[in-house]
Design an enzyme around this catalytic site. Structure first.
Site, PDB file in Angstrom:
ATOM      1  N   ASP A   1       0.925  -1.037   0.166  1.00  0.00           N
ATOM      2  CA  ASP A   1      -0.031   0.197   0.478  1.00  0.00           C
ATOM      3  C   ASP A   1       0.777   0.975  -0.614  1.00  0.00           C
ATOM      4  O   ASP A   1       2.042   1.550   1.168  1.00  0.00           O
ATOM      5  CB  ASP A   1      -0.838  -0.358   0.779  1.00  0.00           C
ATOM      6  CG  ASP A   1      -1.948   1.109   1.076  1.00  0.00           C
ATOM      7  OD1 ASP A   1      -1.782   2.455   1.381  1.00  0.00           O
ATOM      8  OD2 ASP A   1      -3.277   0.754   1.427  1.00  0.00           O
ATOM      9  N   HIS A   2       1.068   1.766  -1.050  1.00  0.00           N
ATOM     10  CA  HIS A   2       2.190   2.486  -1.215  1.00  0.00           C
ATOM     11  C   HIS A   2       2.024   4.117   0.248  1.00  0.00           C
ATOM     12  O   HIS A   2       2.819   4.226   0.020  1.00  0.00           O
ATOM     13  CB  HIS A   2       1.876   3.261  -2.490  1.00  0.00           C
ATOM     14  CG  HIS A   2       1.220   4.396  -2.664  1.00  0.00           C
ATOM     15  ND1 HIS A   2       0.217   4.422  -3.711  1.00  0.00           N
ATOM     16  CD2 HIS A   2       1.102   5.937  -3.255  1.00  0.00           C
ATOM     17  CE1 HIS A   2      -0.555   5.177  -4.054  1.00  0.00           C
ATOM     18  NE2 HIS A   2       0.078   6.091  -3.117  1.00  0.00           N
TER      19      HIS A   2
ATOM     20  N   HIS B   1      -5.455   2.712   0.718  1.00  0.00           N
ATOM     21  CA  HIS B   1      -4.823   3.717   2.072  1.00  0.00           C
ATOM     22  C   HIS B   1      -6.008   4.499   3.403  1.00  0.00           C
ATOM     23  O   HIS B   1      -4.634   5.126   4.058  1.00  0.00           O
ATOM     24  CB  HIS B   1      -4.984   5.031   0.866  1.00  0.00           C
ATOM     25  CG  HIS B   1      -4.285   4.167  -0.621  1.00  0.00           C
ATOM     26  ND1 HIS B   1      -3.291   3.711  -0.871  1.00  0.00           N
ATOM     27  CD2 HIS B   1      -4.245   5.125  -2.082  1.00  0.00           C
ATOM     28  CE1 HIS B   1      -3.376   3.033  -1.949  1.00  0.00           C
ATOM     29  NE2 HIS B   1      -3.644   4.296  -2.762  1.00  0.00           N
TER      30      HIS B   1
HETATM   31  C1  BG6 Z   1      -3.752   5.121  -5.828  1.00  0.00           C
HETATM   32  C2  BG6 Z   1      -5.127   5.440  -6.507  1.00  0.00           C
HETATM   33  O1  BG6 Z   1      -3.665   4.157  -5.140  1.00  0.00           O
HETATM   34  O2  BG6 Z   1      -3.712   6.484  -5.646  1.00  0.00           O
HETATM   35  C3  BG6 Z   1      -5.071   6.325  -7.354  1.00  0.00           C
HETATM   36  O3  BG6 Z   1      -4.702   4.269  -7.609  1.00  0.00           O
HETATM   37  C4  BG6 Z   1      -4.147   8.310  -7.001  1.00  0.00           C
HETATM   38  O4  BG6 Z   1      -6.657   6.511  -7.975  1.00  0.00           O
HETATM   39  C5  BG6 Z   1      -3.443   7.365  -6.219  1.00  0.00           C
HETATM   40  O5  BG6 Z   1      -4.966   9.218  -7.751  1.00  0.00           O
HETATM   41  C6  BG6 Z   1      -2.991   8.639  -4.709  1.00  0.00           C
HETATM   42  O6  BG6 Z   1      -2.359   7.852  -4.564  1.00  0.00           O
HETATM   43  P1  BG6 Z   1      -1.013   9.151  -4.108  1.00  0.00           P
HETATM   44  O7  BG6 Z   1       0.246   9.282  -3.281  1.00  0.00           O
HETATM   45  O8  BG6 Z   1      -0.799  10.604  -5.025  1.00  0.00           O
HETATM   46  O9  BG6 Z   1      -1.715  10.202  -3.302  1.00  0.00           O
END
Ligand code: BG6
Length: 501
Positions: free
Chosen positions: A189-190, A252
């Site tokens: 989960d990034h 997230h």
């Molecule tokens: C991704 C989603 O996991 O996270 C995207 O699939 C979203 O739709 C993105 O834009 C948001 O990531 P960050 O790091 O830009 O907040």
């Protein structure tokens, strides 16, 4: 997340990336490996094997990656690090169902062991569309690549989305468990790769002042905002089948909630931390079907008032009749002693006015106002905001006396900005995660039970929303803060979304 004082380079290994011709590899994975090498955290005994369906020769793949990594690092590119990366970059063109491709992969990995002394340690990174996750894993297994023999390790890294609902996530966990051990699986989960997300733990558990007031006695409610200005860009095909709820909430946003709400872990090791996180997810009160309409709001953007931003339904690869939501707001309750009756309001959406992710802790008002004979009629709540992105930091709003002969109060603030203390480093947010895979630290990765619990939280919303046309979509203008009903979710309880400017 290495806990030791001294950060050492990871040991020898090869990273095989499935879907290597895609966006994630060029925008995040290769640049992260560049950054890690620059920080001397990747050893010489390292190689990358791209595996993808795009017809490219190894040379063409290298050229592409070289161009992309240069674009990412810009003028400061360290050409010696780029050459170092290119010297250990390989490519296999194959379909994900093509057995021969996996045999060629195995051969290539063995060659890497000889050329780069990578010692049979392999990670397999699934950066493909989710429908290939299981197929690719089964084939990797079939050619024997998950067998950890003679002290070598084999690990699988799975991107999101991990399933599309509770049942499919559970099934995928079950199917993967047939092929490899849980401690070989790293579910990404990034959000957990973001420094400011990891800092929630530091803020709460490395400081004496926050934890005593981090509970229902002092906190009125918590607001979590994950707002994006972009629309669906080139991802209409995926997004139209996913929607904001599945795309952002079970992963997230619930990570943010679990780190904010968890009990102190008994140690900073992977399982103690994840045990406490999963307890929060399991304590979130399941929404009753009849409560979904009053506790959750879905929205979809129409065009902007000036007509410059198109409506969601006009985006490429989106159905013109789509009822997919691009905005979600909800009220969740965490049923435990610490949080009983403290609402956690969340909102996330595309085409909102500002790109911002933050967690705002709204404290209770002072219990009694001594300023009755003055102009002060109402005290505000103190708000502690954890700014996750793009301005990384923490701020605290409180009341102060406005200078003058009468007692008037104004809101002032204390602000800590990461960049003031630690500078601004070019980071993708994936560096720690990739390094952790190499050093076998799963703290920042989702365990099987966490993913399932996350899906469990959103199941009632999925059941109530999908298959039943949403009323009046689109219901917010691109460039606004979402549908009016999202404001009403708070106003009817005497609260307001924090104004984010
Ligand atoms: C991704 C989603 O996991 O996270 C995207 O699939 C979203 O739709 C993105 O834009 C948001 O990531 P960050 O790091 O830009 O907040």
């Amino acid at each position: 997340m290495a806990e030791t004082k001294e950060i050492k380079p990871a040991g020898p290994s090869v990273m095989a990336i499935f879907g290597a011709a895609g966006d994630l590899t060029k925008r995040l994975l290769i640049p992260s490996l560049y950054n890690l090498r620059k920080q001397k955290l990747v050893p010489d005994e390292f190689a990358i094997v791209g595996f993808a369906r795009t017809a490219l020769s190894e040379e063409e793949f290298r050229e592409r990656m070289e161009e992309d990594v240069k674009k990412f690092v810009g003028a400061d590119a360290d050409t010696s690090v780029i050459s170092w990366l290119m010297e250990r970059l390989y490519y296999i063109k194959a379909e994900f169902h093509d057995e021969d491709g996996y045999r060629r992969l195995k051969q290539k990995l063995e060659e890497c062991d000889k050329t780069h002394q990578t010692k049979g340690n392999y990670s397999f990174y699934l950066a493909t569309a989710p429908e290939f996750f299981l197929e690719a894993t089964q084939h990797i297994n079939k050619v024997g690549l998950f067998q950890q023999c003679d002290g070598c390790w084999r690990r699988l890294v799975v991107e999101k989305p991990f399933g599309h609902d509770w049942e499919s996530a559970r099934q995928l966990n079950h199917d993967l468990a047939d092929l490899l051990r849980e401690d070989q699986i790293f579910r990404i989960d990034h959000y957990l790769g973001k420094e400011t997300v990891q800092n929630i733990l530091a803020l709460r558990f490395a400081n004496g002042i926050f934890e005593p007031i981090w509970n229902r006695r002092y906190i009125d409610h918590v607001q979590i905002t994950v707002a994006e200005t972009v629309g669906v860009e080139t991802r209409g095909g995926y997004y139209d089948t996913a929607g904001a709820l599945r795309d952002m909430v079970p992963n997230h946003i619930l990570q943010l909630i679990s780190l904010t709400a968890m009990e102190p872990p008994i140690s900073f090791a992977a399982d103690p931390v994840r045990n406490e996180q999963v307890k929060v997810l399991q304590a979130i009160r399941p929404m009753k079907a009849e409560d979904v309409s009053s506790n959750a709001v879905r929205g979809q953007y129409g065009s902007s008032s000036d007509g410059k931003m198109p409506a969601y339904r006009s985006e490429s690869r989106v159905s013109p009749q789509s009822i997919t939501e691009t905005f979600v707001a909800a009220k969740l309750l965490v049923d435990n002693w610490r949080w009983a009756d403290v609402p956690f309001y969340l909102r996330t959406g595309k085409r909102l006015p500002k790109r911002v992710t933050e967690i705002a802790i709204h404290f209770k008002r002072a219990p009694f106002s001594v300023f009755r004979q003055t102009d002060v009629d109402r005290l505000r709540r103190n708000v502690l905001v954890l700014h996750i992105q793009p301005d990384e930091g923490i701020s605290l709003g409180f009341e102060a006396k406005i200078p003058g002969p009468v007692m008037r109060l104004g809101e002032v603030g204390l602000k800590f900005a990461y960049s003031d203390y630690f500078g601004k480093e070019a980071r993708t947010g994936y560096e720690t995660l990739l390094y952790d895979v190499m050093i076998n630290d799963p703290t920042l990765f989702q365990r099987a039970d966490m993913v399932e619990s996350g899906w469990g939280v959103v199941t009632p919303l999925q059941k109530a929303w999908y298959g039943v046309p949403a009323p009046e979509l689109p219901n917010y203008e691109a460039g606004s803060w979402g549908p009016q009903a999202a404001d009403e979710l708070l106003t009817r309880e005497g609260r307001h979304w924090r104004k984010i400017e």
